[in-house]
Design an enzyme around this catalytic site. Structure first.
Site, mmCIF file in Angstrom:
data_model
loop_
_atom_site.group_PDB
_atom_site.id
_atom_site.type_symbol
_atom_site.label_atom_id
_atom_site.label_comp_id
_atom_site.label_asym_id
_atom_site.label_seq_id
_atom_site.Cartn_x
_atom_site.Cartn_y
_atom_site.Cartn_z
ATOM 1 N N ASP A 315 59.930 39.631 38.789
ATOM 2 C CA ASP A 315 60.633 38.265 38.808
ATOM 3 C C ASP A 315 59.738 37.247 39.528
ATOM 4 O OD1 ASP A 315 62.719 39.179 37.542
ATOM 5 O OD2 ASP A 315 63.870 39.811 39.464
ATOM 6 N N ARG A 388 63.892 30.960 36.984
ATOM 7 C CA ARG A 388 62.891 31.209 37.667
ATOM 8 C C ARG A 388 61.636 30.333 37.007
ATOM 9 N NH1 ARG A 388 64.455 34.900 41.215
ATOM 10 N NH2 ARG A 388 65.885 36.576 40.409
#
Ligand code: S3P
Length: 450
Positions: A315, A388
């Site tokens: 991530d 993100r």
């Protein structure tokens, strides 16, 4: 909603970040299966995690919210009731995959649906092994994509080797394993986040490990109800850590953050790129380590991110690509083809936005090569509906000439409500809360490299 970002003044700040997303999802589910009331402190009230909360409510679990980040989950000893309608997982892949595992063990039929983005994501990775355990799962979308129709019950434990390293798939199988006959063992090709295993242990569910990369859960167990405090999310802290690391003399302290070593590979990368990084674990009482991270910025140098490191910072790759363009020399990210099936194709999204801001980028099948230091210029960039990506490019904006506008930034609520408030503090020198330097008093934990 748009985010407008200007170049950051000198960074010197102390922050905390909201609760860990992965742990929040798992804590609600495991508490709901337990034999009584569990108070969860530090819960992340983000859109993704609230989909898991509402899903558990629709399965008959009473969940109170006395405060925004506190939940009282009333466990019903693994008894779940059939949902009155389909369960909406929103944009949350973790909700859908973990629930697929949980629902595979129930005798009633359920249907999991998601938004347009989630409806494009692959579910064969959970469908195949759960079917092997005896569940009946039908993907209604093309090529095994959502919605999922699940009819479960009477599962048998299996020994499964994951073809792709995935914390979500491992967790789905472990949750199903709790309802299966016998033992369920999952072998992973590379270690992934281990929060399900840690929480099982914390809630006194028996598991066994056979060295690194193999975990077994024994069926027919009821988690023991307990209160739990969720640490801050290091994947949210990552955005600010990179900002401080990439600004020579930048300084950042993050307190109360989760330091589980299946999640801290980012710190090793920043260290190797030349930043000064210290971490100190202050508390492991509840099995998930938490503590302080301190970063001091230096001129960064390019690095290679590949292999075993990738699943442990999956991530963080969007923000590390941004770190790469701010560093001297080439940064290469490889073995990260999983990025193509996240909330968006993150490889394509990163390459597109970095080029829009003036960087030189080469896209490969399984990663990216970026060349730095790039003189970034402010631009309008897209979020691609991916939290993100939106946050990574807000940070890129802190290093760009002129104004950067991140479009459709509301997706940030999926993982980090309050991101915009901290961003304001980073761009407004008056509001910067000067942090107390603590370097020197830490015992640095060696960070593993590949
Ligand atoms: C997660 C695992 C990772 C990660 C996701 C959360 C989890 O996905 O990208 O944001 O909570 O297990 P994969 O397991 O698909 O790699």
């Amino acid at each position: 909603m748009e985010l407008r970002i200007k170049r950051a003044p000198r960074i010197d700040i102390e922050i905390t970040v909201p609760g860990d997303k992965s742990i929040s999802h798992r804590a609600v589910i495991i508490a709901a299966l337990s034999n009584g009331a569990c108070t969860l402190h530090g819960f992340l009230p983000s859109d993704d995690c609230m989909h898991t909360v509402n899903a558990m409510r629709s399965l008959g679990i009473k969940i109170e919210e006395p405060q925004r980040d506190t939940l009282i989950v009333h466990g019903k000893k693994r008894v779940l009731t059939p949902p009155k309608k389909e369960i909406d997982c929103g944009n949350s892949g973790t909700t859908m995959r973990l629930l697929a595992g949980l629902l595979a063990g129930q005798t009633f039929e359920s249907r999991l649906v998601g938004d347009a983005g989630l409806s494009r994501r692959p579910m064969d990775r959970v469908i195949a092994p759960l079917s092997k355990m005896g569940a009946n799962i039908l993907a209604e979308g093309p090529e095994q994509t959502p919605p999922l129709r699940i009819r479960g019950g009477s599962l048998r434990g299996i020994h499964h080797r994951l073809p792709i390293a995935s914390g979500q798939v491992k967790s789905a199988l472990l949750l199903a394993g709790l309802f299966a006959k016998g033992r369920t063992t999952v072998d992973e090709p590379l270690p992934t986040r281990n929060h399900t295993e840690v929480l099982f242990n914390y809630f006194l569910v028996r598991t066994a490990t056979d060295g690194e990369g193999s975990v077994t859960v024994f069926g027919d167990q009821v988690p023991e109800s307990r209160d739990f405090t969720i640490p801050g999310d290091i994947s949210s802290a990552a955005f600010w850590l990179v900002a401080a690391a990439a600004q020579p003399r930048g300084h950042l302290l993050v307190r109360e953050v989760g330091l589980n070593d299946t999640r801290t590979a980012l710190l090793g990368v920043l260290l190797r790129m030349g930043a000064q990084v210290r971490e100190a674990i202050e508390d492991v009482d509840q099995l998930e380590p938490r503590g302080v991270v301190e970063v001091t910025g230096f001129p960064l140098k390019g690095t290679v991110i590949q292999g075993r490191e990738v699943p442990q910072l999956i991530d963080e790759l969007p923000i590390l690509a941004v770190a790469g363009v701010l560093a001297n020399g080439k940064t290469i990210i490889r073995h990260a083809q999983e990025l193509r099936v996240k909330e968006t194709d993150r490889i394509a999204a990163i390459a597109h936005n970095l080029r829009t801001m003036g960087a030189q980028v080469t896209e490969t099948n399984d990663g990216l090569e970026v060349h730095g230091p790039a003189p970034l210029h402010g631009a309008r960039v897209a979020s691609f509906g991916d939290h993100r990506i939106a946050m990574a490019f807000a940070i890129a904006g802190l290093f760009a000439e002129g104004e950067t506008i991140v479009q459709d930034a509301e997706c940030i609520r999926q993982s980090y409500p309050g991101f915009g408030i901290v961003l304001n503090e980073f761009t407004n020198p008056k509001r910067m809360q000067i942090s107390t330097p603590v370097i020197g008093s830490f015992t640095p934990t060696p960070v593993k490299e590949t």
